[in-house]
Design a protein around this motif. Structure first.
Motif, PDB file in Angstrom:
ATOM      1  N   VAL A  85      12.350  -9.851  -1.824  1.00 36.96           N
ATOM      2  CA  VAL A  85      12.086 -10.276  -3.200  1.00 36.96           C
ATOM      3  C   VAL A  85      12.215  -9.102  -4.159  1.00 36.96           C
ATOM      4  N   ARG A  86      12.576  -9.427  -5.378  1.00 38.84           N
ATOM      5  CA  ARG A  86      12.525  -8.459  -6.466  1.00 38.84           C
ATOM      6  C   ARG A  86      11.216  -8.664  -7.220  1.00 38.84           C
ATOM      7  N   THR A  87      10.545  -7.574  -7.547  1.00 38.00           N
ATOM      8  CA  THR A  87       9.290  -7.680  -8.289  1.00 38.00           C
ATOM      9  C   THR A  87       9.308  -6.699  -9.456  1.00 38.00           C
ATOM     10  N   THR A  88       8.337  -6.846 -10.329  1.00 35.05           N
ATOM     11  CA  THR A  88       8.213  -5.943 -11.468  1.00 35.05           C
ATOM     12  C   THR A  88       7.817  -4.539 -11.043  1.00 35.05           C
ATOM     13  N   ARG A  89       7.508  -4.375  -9.752  1.00 33.78           N
ATOM     14  CA  ARG A  89       7.170  -3.044  -9.246  1.00 33.78           C
ATOM     15  C   ARG A  89       8.143  -2.602  -8.154  1.00 33.78           C
ATOM     16  N   LEU A 131      -1.068  -5.162   0.673  1.00 31.47           N
ATOM     17  CA  LEU A 131      -1.183  -5.928  -0.565  1.00 31.47           C
ATOM     18  C   LEU A 131      -0.425  -5.231  -1.685  1.00 31.47           C
ATOM     19  N   HIS A 132       0.418  -5.977  -2.374  1.00 33.50           N
ATOM     20  CA  HIS A 132       1.076  -5.513  -3.595  1.00 33.50           C
ATOM     21  C   HIS A 132       0.566  -6.404  -4.723  1.00 33.50           C
ATOM     22  N   LEU A 133      -0.525  -6.013  -5.350  1.00 30.33           N
ATOM     23  CA  LEU A 133      -1.119  -6.792  -6.426  1.00 30.33           C
ATOM     24  C   LEU A 133      -0.611  -6.297  -7.772  1.00 30.33           C
ATOM     25  N   GLY A 134      -0.616  -7.188  -8.750  1.00 28.45           N
ATOM     26  CA  GLY A 134      -0.077  -6.829 -10.059  1.00 28.45           C
ATOM     27  C   GLY A 134       1.435  -6.702 -10.047  1.00 28.45           C
ATOM     28  N   ALA A 135       2.078  -7.355  -9.095  1.00 27.40           N
ATOM     29  CA  ALA A 135       3.535  -7.302  -8.970  1.00 27.40           C
ATOM     30  C   ALA A 135       4.069  -8.728  -9.042  1.00 27.40           C
ATOM     31  N   GLU A 136       4.786  -9.050 -10.086  1.00 29.54           N
ATOM     32  CA  GLU A 136       5.324 -10.392 -10.264  1.00 29.54           C
ATOM     33  C   GLU A 136       6.701 -10.510  -9.634  1.00 29.54           C
ATOM     34  N   VAL A 137       6.900 -11.565  -8.863  1.00 33.30           N
ATOM     35  CA  VAL A 137       8.211 -11.805  -8.254  1.00 33.30           C
ATOM     36  C   VAL A 137       9.164 -12.319  -9.331  1.00 33.30           C
ATOM     37  N   THR A 138      10.310 -11.658  -9.462  1.00 26.85           N
ATOM     38  CA  THR A 138      11.296 -12.023 -10.487  1.00 26.85           C
ATOM     39  C   THR A 138      12.598 -12.547  -9.897  1.00 26.85           C
ATOM     40  N   GLY A 139      12.760 -12.447  -8.587  1.00 29.14           N
ATOM     41  CA  GLY A 139      13.982 -12.926  -7.960  1.00 29.14           C
ATOM     42  C   GLY A 139      13.966 -12.668  -6.470  1.00 29.14           C
ATOM     43  N   ASP A 150       1.287 -10.520  -5.203  1.00 29.64           N
ATOM     44  CA  ASP A 150       0.735 -11.425  -6.210  1.00 29.64           C
ATOM     45  C   ASP A 150       0.779 -10.734  -7.569  1.00 29.64           C
ATOM     46  N   ARG A 151       1.099 -11.494  -8.602  1.00 32.45           N
ATOM     47  CA  ARG A 151       1.152 -10.906  -9.945  1.00 32.45           C
ATOM     48  C   ARG A 151      -0.242 -10.618 -10.491  1.00 32.45           C
ATOM     49  N   GLY A 152      -1.266 -11.219  -9.873  1.00 30.67           N
ATOM     50  CA  GLY A 152      -2.633 -10.972 -10.287  1.00 30.67           C
ATOM     51  C   GLY A 152      -3.408 -10.277  -9.190  1.00 30.67           C
TER      52      GLY A 152
END
Length: 388
Positions: free
Chosen positions: A190-194, A171-179, A31-33
């Motif tokens: 998934v690709r994420t900001t982390r 849990l991977h929090l603070g990670a936004e899915v980008t692709g 989750d990005r949040g």
């Protein structure tokens, strides 16, 4: 490498993670949040069968209602029967302003086929002593219940992590899915900001943002935000409202396609002593601007239903965005347009109530079991032009 990646740490995503882990799968939640930071954190916690028309959503609601009760017993804590997430099987009372509306409510209740009691005008105060006497009657649904949605999401995730083996749920929090990652046509992560996360299956449980996640995979889901406001009163010394109480207009508004503002009185107490007052619906994008006229209308409707609220202060308000689908049904199941991608979103205002059934049914799909309900009405590709 996970068996399942769940995108979204709201209550639907948490339920998907819980039931997948319970079925023996290894789960990563992204989750990005934070947990319950989106629509879940702005919900009332409705677990309703009363507002559903006969059909697939009502069947889903009945299944989910039983699962919430099972979870409350399984997760039980200091407050016995509440599961650590304030589960309250208090029932719902739907009231009618006139005889015509009462006839419509009675007919709907008969068609639904769920447990209910027809309440004449003279008997309403046996259920709610502070109700206005200017009502034609109502229908009481004992299966209606309430949960604290943020606690529910957190408890589902924590219980899954603690009960089904260390490392089963991450849990991977603070990670936004980008692709999305692919091997040929199949989605493999998934690709994420982390960083990248690999998985055999990806579940889109991003709620109001489910359409955006689907678009990253090259598929379309017509999910739109439908804003709603809630008023919260100061804590009361003594409980004023015993059940969830709402007018028949709420049922109509839930099923409406109107993009403009619609309001109906929905009122209930909480274990903390506050009273929650709703509900409004309007499609205004992701505009969070507080609308004082809407809040004033909600307060006026509440006082008309419960005159004793006139002297009670409202201490805050909040808004959230329901994930609206054009046919008012959630999107649940495997997406044939993107192998490896599953969806669990688009529940509009019923996501809290329908979360356990959604997670349970997806876990059955992911493990190759036959789902307990027919998922065809909820199929992800039903909006495609060729499906018309």
């Amino acid at each position: 490498m996970s068996d399942v990646i769940v995108v979204g740490a709201g209550v639907v995503g948490a339920a998907c993670a819980y039931y997948a882990a319970r079925a023996g799968l290894d789960v990563t939640v992204i989750d990005r949040g934070s947990v319950a930071a989106g629509t879940t954190g702005s919900g009332e916690g409705n677990v309703l069968v009363s507002d559903k028309e006969p059909g697939p959503e009502l069947e889903l609601a009945v299944l989910s209602n039983g699962l919430w009760r099972e979870l409350a017993g399984r997760f039980d804590g200091p407050s016995k029967g509440q599961g650590g997430f304030e589960f309250e099987p208090k029932g719902g009372l739907v009231v009618a302003e006139n005889d015509k509306v009462m006839a419509a409510l009675t007919e709907l209740a008969a068609q639904q086929g769920v447990e209910h009691t027809i309440v004449q005008a003279s008997g309403l105060r046996d259920y709610e002593p502070h109700l206005t006497p200017e009502l034609a009657g109502g229908v009481f649904y004992p299966q209606d219940a309430q949960v604290q949605p943020m606690l529910a999401a957190a408890r589902l995730l924590r219980h899954a992590a603690e009960s089904f083996g260390k490392g089963t749920v991450r849990l991977h929090l603070g990670a936004e899915v980008t692709g999305f990652l692919r091997s040929g046509d199949r989605i493999t992560g998934v690709r994420t900001t982390r960083g990248d996360v690999l998985g055999d299956a990806v579940v889109n449980a991003a709620g109001t943002w489910g359409g955006e996640i689907a678009a990253l995979a090259g598929v379309e889901l017509p999910i739109l935000p439908r804003r709603g406001f809630i008023l919260v009163t100061e804590p009361l010394r003594e409980p004023l409202i015993r059940h969830k109480v709402y007018t028949a207009a709420y049922v109509t508004n839930v099923a409406s396609d109107n993009a403009g503002l619609e309001t109906s009185a929905v009122i209930e107490g909480t274990p903390a002593g506050t009273v929650l007052i709703g509900a409004s619906r309007e499609r205004v994008g992701f505009d969070r601007t507080t609308s004082v006229p809407v809040l004033a209308k909600l307060a006026r409707q509440a006082v008309e239903l419960f005159p004793a609220l006139r002297g009670i202060r409202a201490i805050r308000s909040y808004c959230g965005f329901r994930p609206y689908c054009p046919d008012h049904l959630p999107v649940i199941g495997a997406d044939p347009r993107a192998p490896g991608l599953y969806h669990a979103c688009g529940h509009e205002g019923a996501g809290i109530g329908l979360a356990p059934a959604t997670g349970h049914l997806l876990a059955q799909l992911l493990t190759g079991d036959k789902p307990a309900l027919d998922l065809h009405p909820f199929r992800p590709d039903r909006f495609a032009k060729e499906a018309a």
